[in-house]
Enzyme design. Sequence first.
Site, PDB file in Angstrom:
ATOM      1  N   LYS A 124       0.839  -1.198   0.000  1.00  0.00           N
ATOM      2  CA  LYS A 124       0.000   0.000   0.000  1.00  0.00           C
ATOM      3  C   LYS A 124       0.879   1.256   0.000  1.00  0.00           C
ATOM      4  O   LYS A 124       0.561   2.243  -0.650  1.00  0.00           O
ATOM      5  CB  LYS A 124      -0.927  -0.003   1.207  1.00  0.00           C
ATOM      6  CG  LYS A 124      -1.983  -1.123   1.167  1.00  0.00           C
ATOM      7  CD  LYS A 124      -2.969  -0.969   2.319  1.00  0.00           C
ATOM      8  CE  LYS A 124      -3.584  -2.279   2.770  1.00  0.00           C
ATOM      9  NZ  LYS A 124      -4.571  -2.867   1.877  1.00  0.00           N
ATOM     10  N   GLU A 208      -3.478   7.024   7.568  1.00  0.00           N
ATOM     11  CA  GLU A 208      -4.365   7.755   6.661  1.00  0.00           C
ATOM     12  C   GLU A 208      -5.398   8.505   7.456  1.00  0.00           C
ATOM     13  O   GLU A 208      -5.813   8.055   8.527  1.00  0.00           O
ATOM     14  CB  GLU A 208      -5.133   6.761   5.756  1.00  0.00           C
ATOM     15  CG  GLU A 208      -4.345   6.266   4.582  1.00  0.00           C
ATOM     16  CD  GLU A 208      -5.113   5.217   3.789  1.00  0.00           C
ATOM     17  OE1 GLU A 208      -6.311   4.977   4.071  1.00  0.00           O
ATOM     18  OE2 GLU A 208      -4.492   4.635   2.881  1.00  0.00           O
ATOM     19  N   HIS A 243     -14.526  -4.613   7.352  1.00  0.00           N
ATOM     20  CA  HIS A 243     -13.746  -4.266   6.159  1.00  0.00           C
ATOM     21  C   HIS A 243     -13.762  -5.366   5.108  1.00  0.00           C
ATOM     22  O   HIS A 243     -12.908  -5.399   4.229  1.00  0.00           O
ATOM     23  CB  HIS A 243     -12.296  -3.911   6.531  1.00  0.00           C
ATOM     24  CG  HIS A 243     -12.206  -2.834   7.570  1.00  0.00           C
ATOM     25  ND1 HIS A 243     -12.686  -1.565   7.359  1.00  0.00           N
ATOM     26  CD2 HIS A 243     -11.726  -2.848   8.830  1.00  0.00           C
ATOM     27  CE1 HIS A 243     -12.490  -0.844   8.451  1.00  0.00           C
ATOM     28  NE2 HIS A 243     -11.924  -1.603   9.365  1.00  0.00           N
ATOM     29  N   ARG A 299      -5.304  -8.547  -9.662  1.00  0.00           N
ATOM     30  CA  ARG A 299      -5.925  -9.851  -9.950  1.00  0.00           C
ATOM     31  C   ARG A 299      -7.399  -9.624 -10.243  1.00  0.00           C
ATOM     32  O   ARG A 299      -7.892  -8.511 -10.143  1.00  0.00           O
ATOM     33  CB  ARG A 299      -5.793 -10.741  -8.721  1.00  0.00           C
ATOM     34  CG  ARG A 299      -6.382 -10.042  -7.502  1.00  0.00           C
ATOM     35  CD  ARG A 299      -6.446 -10.903  -6.268  1.00  0.00           C
ATOM     36  NE  ARG A 299      -6.721 -10.111  -5.086  1.00  0.00           N
ATOM     37  CZ  ARG A 299      -7.901  -9.706  -4.669  1.00  0.00           C
ATOM     38  NH1 ARG A 299      -8.991  -9.985  -5.387  1.00  0.00           N
ATOM     39  NH2 ARG A 299      -8.050  -8.997  -3.577  1.00  0.00           N
TER      40      ARG A 299
END
Length: 667
Positions: A124, A208, A243, A299
Amino acid sequence: MDRSMLYRRFHTLLIANRGEIAARVIRTARAMGLRTVAVYSEADRDAMHVALADEAVLLGPARARDSYLNVERLIEAARKTGAEAVHPGYGFLSENAEFARACLDAGLVFVGPTAGMMTAMGSKSGSKALMEKAGVPLVPGYHGEAQDEATLAKAADKIGFPILVKASAGGGGRGMRIVRSAAELGSAIVSAKREAKAAFGDDTMLIEKYVDNPRHIEVQIIGDSHGNLVSLFERECTLQRRHQKVIEEAPSPTLNAAQRETVCAAARKAAGAVNYVGAGTIEFVSDGKDVFFIEMNTRLQVEHPVTELITGIDLVEWQLRVAFGEALPLKQDEIRLNGHAVEARVYAENPTKNFMPSVGKISTWRLPAETGGLRIDAGYRERDSVSPYYDAMLAKMIAWAPTRDVAIERLNRGLQESDVRGIVTNIPFLSALMTHPKVRTNAIDTGFIERELAVLASAPPAPGELELCAAVAAIVNDERQAAQGEANSPWQTFGWMPVGRRQRSFAFRVGHGPEQKITMNYGSGPSTLVIGERELAFTVAPKDGGFDLTLDGVKSQVAAVIDGHELYLRTRNGRFDLHWVDPFGGESEEHVGEDKIAAPLPGTVVAVLAEEGAKLEKGAPILTLEVMKMEQTLRAPYAGVLKSIKCKVGDIVQEGVELAVVEPSGE
Ligand code: ADP
């Protein structure tokens, strides 16, 4: 590197996966004329994907790391079967750069991006640095190399709380913590790092800004090895639990046309930054207004079918054509958005028990036909077993319609018409989601499911008049069908009786609840059911998987599964599990037949347990009947002497026939 080394025509494809995605890939590969090779673990010998493939290779023991994650065994399986290419599906090794490299080294085409692209986008932090350079909007945050506490704390302060601490290597929502104040930061970092280290072997953290009322929006992209790259619109996957996506749809009902173009352009830019080849997804988080890049998945995604249904494109076909070295079949301006699609993930889990996975054998698997806009991508069939080793997703149900409202209606109907037994599924939960008014109006964010859990995972409704009548009808219908095999059985004509009017009493219970009683009157004249003061005329017409029940002239459809004394019914009011209280086995307070020992149902005598002349206590066993595949023991209704036995083992006896006589001892 020469691209023809990476991507070239092949004829045999190995699918390095299991379950519904392996089945899904096999379907398209076969349609394209490819020979397919499945792989499996010891737990999956009889799995659906193994049955579907032309060939299948055993990898090893059930544990994923000994089988589906074992690179060496996979390469060996390809060599053994002459496979020239590998499709990784999703999960397992699909985003593992080492696996992609190992395939290449073994001379196999890897259906996906190169190892280099995966590495660049896999973390990430790394991908955010790349996106920043490419000018793709990011969530305000910190994704630098320095990982000391002071640096992270300073970054968090600068961004402003609430923030999200995230594992750079993360996936599946693991290694992620919401932090609402500076005081919570230290411990959140420690625990997120611990989780990330255990799950991914890498505890690099990024920070974040936590986006308020977050929505998840992602764009499907696909690139070929000739420099073409297109976006296939966006999906919204805001309905999540921990999530993890639960429901996905396309297009996003949150974006207008201009916002759609903005997010798709940002996604093309993101993928373009690494000259991406293959199918991929650019994920964004949105506050409902702006979108911010969070990560890229290199993917095919679980939710790819919603994109297929609104574009008419088979993404697996496109993946394979790209792997053949072909150019993409369509240009960006030739790709059209048509209608709306919604997908629900059907899991073997129990929403009323904190979503505990449910393992075991699927005894009943009845899903609606794939007509009227409905598509079902399943990885299981009736009699398959759900093992504890892998993800518990059984199938995906996807509905398409010209509008969002109708697509949701169709999906909900599909869910409501599904009967899966033997294991517990989240189907009622999915149905509750699809009918929730806030889902209908798109008034949701990623925390919606957690907040509404009490409503969404509530206990099933209590059975009413319709369900009690349906329970009796199910038993009668089942007995009649069982008797169909026997020539000249009176049960072939429902209601046949040697003499006059007859009565039969039933009692049902839900869990440990009270018994609910219902009586059937039949024989000469119309059949009726009596509950308390109410008497209803009824008829039953058998159908596949159930019957039509007509009560006082109103017909309704009932799906039924009978397993011994356990009844599963689906009526217009929902799904019901009822226990038919055993009329013989001392389970009921009332004794049937008073002093006569008679067959309460048609059955077979399987054992005689007492001898003529024996002294019997009240409740002593006399003989055993097999009724509907269940053994029922008939007992002495009172203390006495067994005067005679009027049957022997093996006799098939009709209802009401006297089988033994007990003379009361007169105490
Ligand atoms: P994973 O790779 O573990 O799935 P993601 O980075 O994709 O982790 O995030 C998972 C989910 O968490 C997203 O779908 C989104 O709903 C939520 N999420 C991620 N980043 C943010 C953020 N900055 N603010 C709010 N929610 C976020």
